[in-house]
Scaffold this active site. Structure first.
Site, PDB file in Angstrom:
ATOM      1  N   THR A 209       0.824  -1.203   0.000  1.00 10.36           N
ATOM      2  CA  THR A 209       0.000   0.000   0.000  1.00 10.36           C
ATOM      3  C   THR A 209       0.860   1.256   0.000  1.00 10.36           C
ATOM      4  OG1 THR A 209      -1.580   1.296   1.310  1.00 10.36           O
ATOM      5  CG2 THR A 209      -0.163  -0.212   2.515  1.00 10.36           C
TER       6      THR A 209
ATOM      7  N   SER B 172      -1.974   3.538  10.506  1.00  2.92           N
ATOM      8  CA  SER B 172      -2.914   2.627  11.164  1.00  2.92           C
ATOM      9  C   SER B 172      -2.186   1.321  11.425  1.00  2.92           C
ATOM     10  CB  SER B 172      -4.139   2.371  10.281  1.00  2.92           C
ATOM     11  OG  SER B 172      -3.796   1.549   9.170  1.00  2.92           O
TER      12      SER B 172
ATOM     13  N   TYR C 277      -3.129  -1.547  10.290  1.00  2.00           N
ATOM     14  CA  TYR C 277      -3.055  -2.192   8.975  1.00  2.00           C
ATOM     15  C   TYR C 277      -1.829  -1.724   8.207  1.00  2.00           C
ATOM     16  CZ  TYR C 277      -3.758  -2.254   3.936  1.00  2.00           C
ATOM     17  OH  TYR C 277      -3.560  -2.367   2.586  1.00  2.00           O
ATOM     18  N   HIS C 278      -1.632  -0.409   8.105  1.00  2.00           N
ATOM     19  CA  HIS C 278      -0.475   0.108   7.375  1.00  2.00           C
ATOM     20  C   HIS C 278       0.837  -0.308   8.037  1.00  2.00           C
ATOM     21  CE1 HIS C 278      -3.631   3.012   5.896  1.00  2.00           C
ATOM     22  NE2 HIS C 278      -3.077   2.621   4.766  1.00  2.00           N
TER      23      HIS C 278
ATOM     24  N   LYS D  62       1.913  -3.682   6.804  1.00  2.00           N
ATOM     25  CA  LYS D  62       2.513  -3.595   5.466  1.00  2.00           C
ATOM     26  C   LYS D  62       3.952  -3.073   5.551  1.00  2.00           C
ATOM     27  CE  LYS D  62      -1.130  -4.802   2.946  1.00  2.00           C
ATOM     28  NZ  LYS D  62      -1.183  -5.911   1.989  1.00  2.00           N
TER      29      LYS D  62
END
Length: 405
Positions: free
Chosen positions: A145, A186, A188-189, A192
């Site tokens: 991302t 976040s 989530y980030h 990644k």
């Protein structure tokens, strides 16, 4: 080419499976179907009606004569099964989509944070370890991302993965190339960002051939293949956790819901149409690094826009109302975003931009399936901190009962 697509039942995974199968590749889906279970948890469903993955594969076979193989497997929990599968099937390429992909979902509660880290990080590391132990020489393509870079204004284009820096040493200045510093916004980030470090290690230590695609926000519904039969249609998320910002604006416009802009709307984001997303994955597969090469990193996006400008564009197209609400995210109210995407353009990508015809197409899809929309799930209410949660607007339409005393 024999290709394993991990997370092939998902939003980008499914159209990628169809795209590559249509080109004659032998496609195998590995998926634990967790995204469907999350729908059940959240009490929401895809705007577009989705058949089971087995039925989807059956329809594809009926329409095209091509077989897509499905294997129910949890990458994060079933390491030995994954390793054995790789030994038996020996894919020539592995495309890794099998991660929980929503930033708001990853920030809902401590349980969602823990789940996202366990699922995403374990899945990625299990895959890398299994690829080494199985001895396969497959090209790994991972969907990352743009959000690993953060959304602050640095005043210079964000390069594709690597940054040239000068370090002061006792012998004088020394040039060095480093991974572009991450600033995840976040949990989530953050996962990644952790993926990047894992890839860097396994490429240099074990010679794995890895491509990491830093993708922008995906919008749109159809690809050439999903149009071939109504039951091949892609999933389409509209809820506050999984719906992407432009798709959500188009859904809101279609059902007469205010376009919800959070904060000033000055956040600049990178975007890519779903058709371009699958095309980029195809181009990346054809441009594999050699063993011993560093991780190849592409910025997989085609354009950038401020959120408020997108809302104004959709409002101008549809006549929808724009409503500014408190921002549930902890982020800068305004940012610029300049991104390099030279590598995909050099490989022949012809970008799809925000043409009115494609925007109208999404609105038409939304109107067709409007009866499936639960308006109470449209608002974005997952907050980044407890303090921010107290300010979140749970009723953008103003329909809640209010005291008159």
């Amino acid at each position: 080419m024999r290709i394993a697509i991990l997370g092939g039942d998902g939003f980008v995974g499914w159209p990628t499976c169809l795209h590559l199968s249509a080109q004659g590749h032998e496609v195998h889906i590995l998926d634990n179907l967790s995204r469907r279970w999350i729908d059940t948890e959240l009490g929401v469903q895809s705007l577009t009606p989705m058949d089971s993955i087995q039925e989807r594969c059956r329809i594809w076979k009926e329409v095209t004569g091509e077989t897509i193989h499905f294997h129910l497997l949890d990458l994060a929990k079933e390491y030995e099964r994954l390793k054995q599968w790789l030994v038996e099937i020996r894919p020539e390429a592995v495309i890794h989509f099998a991660e929980q992909r929503a930033a708001p979902y990853s920030m809902k509660t401590d349980r969602h944070k823990v789940y996202t880290v366990n699922n995403n990080t374990n899945a990625t590391h299990n895959l890398l370890a299994a690829m080494v132990e199985s001895g396969i020489d497959a090209h790994l393509v991972h969907l990352g991302t743009m959000g690993v870079y953060g959304y602050s204004s640095v005043g210079a284009p964000i390069p594709e993965g690597y940054l040239d820096v000068t370090i002061d040493t006792p012998a004088g200045p020394k040039e060095q190339e480093i991974l572009y510093p991450t600033r995840p916004g976040s949990v989530y980030h953050m996962t990644k960002s952790l993926d990047q470090i894992l890839f860097q290690f396994y490429a240099q230590n074990d010679g794995l051939r890895i491509t990491d695609l830093h993708q922008g926000i995906v919008w749109g519904t159809h690809t050439d293949q999903t149009r071939r039969h109504e039951q091949l249609i892609n999933r389409f998320d509209y809820d506050g956790d999984y719906g992407t910002v432009l798709n959500r604006f188009l859904i809101q416009a279609a059902i007469g819901y205010p376009l919800t802009v959070h904060g000033t709307g000055g956040q600049t984001r990178a975007f890519i149409h779903i058709q371009d997303s699958v095309r980029c994955i195809e181009l990346a597969l054809k441009d594999a690094p050699d063993r011993g090469d560093r991780v190849k990193i592409f910025n997989q996006m085609t354009e950038t826009h401020r959120v408020r400008n997108l809302a104004e564009k959709v409002a101008g197209l549809t006549g929808a109302e724009v409503k500014y609400l408190p921002n549930p995210r902890k982020e800068a109210p305004e940012n610029d975003l300049i991104v390099k995407n030279d590598q995909f353009l050099a490989l022949g990508l012809n970008p799809t931009t925000l043409a009115e015809g494609l925007l109208s197409e999404v609105v038409d899809v939304a109107k067709k399936y409007a009866h499936r929309i639960d308006r109470s799930r449209v608002a974005a209410v997952s907050a980044w901190t407890k303090d921010i949660a107290a300010k979140v607007d749970h009723d953008p339409e103003g329909k809640a009962l209010r005291s008159v005393s």
